[in-house]
Motif scaffolding. Structure first.
Motif, PDB file in Angstrom:
ATOM      1  N   VAL A   1       0.401  -1.021   0.586  1.00  0.00           N
ATOM      2  CA  VAL A   1       0.468  -0.024   0.225  1.00  0.00           C
ATOM      3  C   VAL A   1       0.858   1.211   0.240  1.00  0.00           C
ATOM      4  O   VAL A   1       0.695   1.976  -1.015  1.00  0.00           O
ATOM      5  CB  VAL A   1      -1.201  -0.043   1.449  1.00  0.00           C
ATOM      6  CG1 VAL A   1      -1.415   1.075   1.938  1.00  0.00           C
ATOM      7  CG2 VAL A   1      -1.904  -0.766   0.933  1.00  0.00           C
ATOM      8  N   SER A   2       2.068   1.207   0.865  1.00  0.00           N
ATOM      9  CA  SER A   2       2.956   2.277   0.786  1.00  0.00           C
ATOM     10  C   SER A   2       3.620   2.367  -0.887  1.00  0.00           C
ATOM     11  O   SER A   2       3.484   3.928  -1.154  1.00  0.00           O
ATOM     12  CB  SER A   2       4.346   2.185   2.224  1.00  0.00           C
ATOM     13  OG  SER A   2       4.961   2.725   1.784  1.00  0.00           O
TER      14      SER A   2
ATOM     15  N   THR B   1       8.564   1.054  -6.143  1.00  0.00           N
ATOM     16  CA  THR B   1       9.167  -0.670  -6.057  1.00  0.00           C
ATOM     17  C   THR B   1      10.161  -0.913  -5.427  1.00  0.00           C
ATOM     18  O   THR B   1       9.452  -2.236  -4.673  1.00  0.00           O
ATOM     19  CB  THR B   1      10.483  -0.199  -7.753  1.00  0.00           C
ATOM     20  OG1 THR B   1      10.930   0.701  -7.012  1.00  0.00           O
ATOM     21  CG2 THR B   1       9.634   0.260  -8.782  1.00  0.00           C
ATOM     22  N   PHE B   2      10.087  -0.117  -4.299  1.00  0.00           N
ATOM     23  CA  PHE B   2      10.839  -1.377  -2.688  1.00  0.00           C
ATOM     24  C   PHE B   2       9.745  -1.415  -2.413  1.00  0.00           C
ATOM     25  O   PHE B   2       9.449  -2.561  -1.102  1.00  0.00           O
ATOM     26  CB  PHE B   2      11.542   0.174  -2.044  1.00  0.00           C
ATOM     27  CG  PHE B   2      13.450  -0.299  -2.232  1.00  0.00           C
ATOM     28  CD1 PHE B   2      13.295  -0.632  -1.392  1.00  0.00           C
ATOM     29  CD2 PHE B   2      13.472   0.536  -3.990  1.00  0.00           C
ATOM     30  CE1 PHE B   2      16.066  -1.096  -1.832  1.00  0.00           C
ATOM     31  CE2 PHE B   2      14.959   0.265  -4.075  1.00  0.00           C
ATOM     32  CZ  PHE B   2      15.810  -0.258  -3.096  1.00  0.00           C
ATOM     33  N   GLY B   3       8.488  -0.542  -1.506  1.00  0.00           N
ATOM     34  CA  GLY B   3       7.129  -1.221  -1.298  1.00  0.00           C
ATOM     35  C   GLY B   3       6.527  -2.148  -1.443  1.00  0.00           C
ATOM     36  O   GLY B   3       6.686  -2.990  -0.990  1.00  0.00           O
ATOM     37  N   VAL B   4       5.878  -1.678  -2.923  1.00  0.00           N
ATOM     38  CA  VAL B   4       5.443  -2.829  -3.844  1.00  0.00           C
ATOM     39  C   VAL B   4       6.329  -4.474  -3.538  1.00  0.00           C
ATOM     40  O   VAL B   4       5.794  -5.303  -3.293  1.00  0.00           O
ATOM     41  CB  VAL B   4       5.380  -2.984  -5.144  1.00  0.00           C
ATOM     42  CG1 VAL B   4       5.022  -4.222  -5.875  1.00  0.00           C
ATOM     43  CG2 VAL B   4       4.125  -1.618  -5.196  1.00  0.00           C
ATOM     44  N   SER B   5       7.930  -4.869  -4.567  1.00  0.00           N
ATOM     45  CA  SER B   5       8.246  -5.418  -4.553  1.00  0.00           C
ATOM     46  C   SER B   5       8.788  -5.993  -2.767  1.00  0.00           C
ATOM     47  O   SER B   5       8.802  -7.279  -2.800  1.00  0.00           O
ATOM     48  CB  SER B   5      10.000  -4.973  -4.612  1.00  0.00           C
ATOM     49  OG  SER B   5      10.870  -6.715  -5.158  1.00  0.00           O
TER      50      SER B   5
ATOM     51  N   THR C   1      10.633   2.103   4.637  1.00  0.00           N
ATOM     52  CA  THR C   1      11.840   2.893   5.382  1.00  0.00           C
ATOM     53  C   THR C   1      12.485   4.289   4.919  1.00  0.00           C
ATOM     54  O   THR C   1      12.705   5.477   5.135  1.00  0.00           O
ATOM     55  CB  THR C   1      11.191   2.886   6.827  1.00  0.00           C
ATOM     56  OG1 THR C   1      10.158   2.000   7.446  1.00  0.00           O
ATOM     57  CG2 THR C   1      11.384   4.273   7.951  1.00  0.00           C
ATOM     58  N   GLY C   2      13.952   3.104   4.587  1.00  0.00           N
ATOM     59  CA  GLY C   2      15.121   4.301   4.200  1.00  0.00           C
ATOM     60  C   GLY C   2      14.988   4.837   3.022  1.00  0.00           C
ATOM     61  O   GLY C   2      14.967   6.254   3.402  1.00  0.00           O
TER      62      GLY C   2
END
Length: 244
Positions: free
Chosen positions: A17-18, A44-48, A86-87
């Motif tokens: 969701v992020s 991409t980091f959130g979904v992956s 988060t980073g």
């Protein structure tokens, strides 16, 4: 469903969701999609990471792990996934690169923590891969066992390619060319992306086949064919990566 699995599924969904939220931010705010500073990275980091956490939690349910080991591995993966996303998200909102960024002490700390988080991912996922290739998946049907092992083999390639990208970026940055480092750090992204999700695609194929009335030998042949097709996709992604 075990409590740790419920927590991991919920965390993975929140990360996805992020990522989708930041795709909306990109649609409103605009800016470049590529490059070290863009809304692409938190998207991409959130979904992956969310999809990977959900996937690994699911496939780990097919492995004969000791309860305490399962809890430790999945908890470590969930916490690390949250910290990584988060980073990257924090640095995107600050408008600075998230990786190999040593401009300020704070940026250096974030970059170091992200690199350390990558080490945790390697440790957790390699441990699960060892279980899949050992006796951990012995109780599964041959088709699922084959899919699990091929999926984790692809995951190991993804981890190796990710480590290679970070290593090349760090080496280039230490050589004094920071802008070039940001450019070359993603040179294996196609290979990394394709290999990362083989652990979802192949076990999902085996799961779908288990819902048919085919005999197990036919399911195993179908999974083998799926693995061959996926291997061709991996080879194609590798060729694309090397071709730049």
């Amino acid at each position: 469903m075990r409590p740790v699995e419920r927590a991991c599924y919920a965390t993975g969904l929140a990360l996805m969701v992020s990522g989708i939220f930041h795709l909306g931010v990109f649609a409103v705010d605009g800016g470049p999609w590529d490059g070290p500073v863009s809304w692409r990275k938190p998207t991409t980091f959130g979904v992956s990471f969310g999809l990977t956490l959900i996937t690994v939690t699911w496939v780990a349910s097919y492995l004969a792990l000791r309860p305490r080991l399962r809890t430790v591995l999945l908890t470590a993966l969930a916490v690390d996934s949250v910290l990584e996303v988060t980073g990257v998200t924090l640095q995107a909102w600050r408008g600075v690169p998230s990786h190999i960024n040593r401009e300020t002490p704070f940026d250096s700390t974030v970059s170091t923590l992200l690199a350390a988080g990558g080490g945790v991912l390697v440790l957790v996922l390699t441990t699960l891969a060892v279980q899949a290739f050992g006796r951990g998946s012995a109780q599964q049907r041959p088709s699922m066992r084959l899919a699990l092992r091929a999926g984790f083999a692809a995951m190991l390639v993804a981890l190796a390619s990710g480590a290679a990208m970070i290593a090349r970026g760090v080496a280039t940055e230490k050589a004094g060319d920071r802008q070039l480092a940001y450019h070359v750090v993603g040179f294996l992204k196609p290979l990394h992306g394709v290999c990362l999700h083989g652990v979802l695609v192949l076990p999902a194929l085996a799961w779908l086949l288990s819902r048919t009335d085919w005999p197990e030998c036919r399911r195993t042949r179908a999974v083998t064919a799926g693995i061959c097709c996926y291997a061709l996709a991996v080879l194609g992604a590798g060729a694309l990566s090397l071709a730049g």
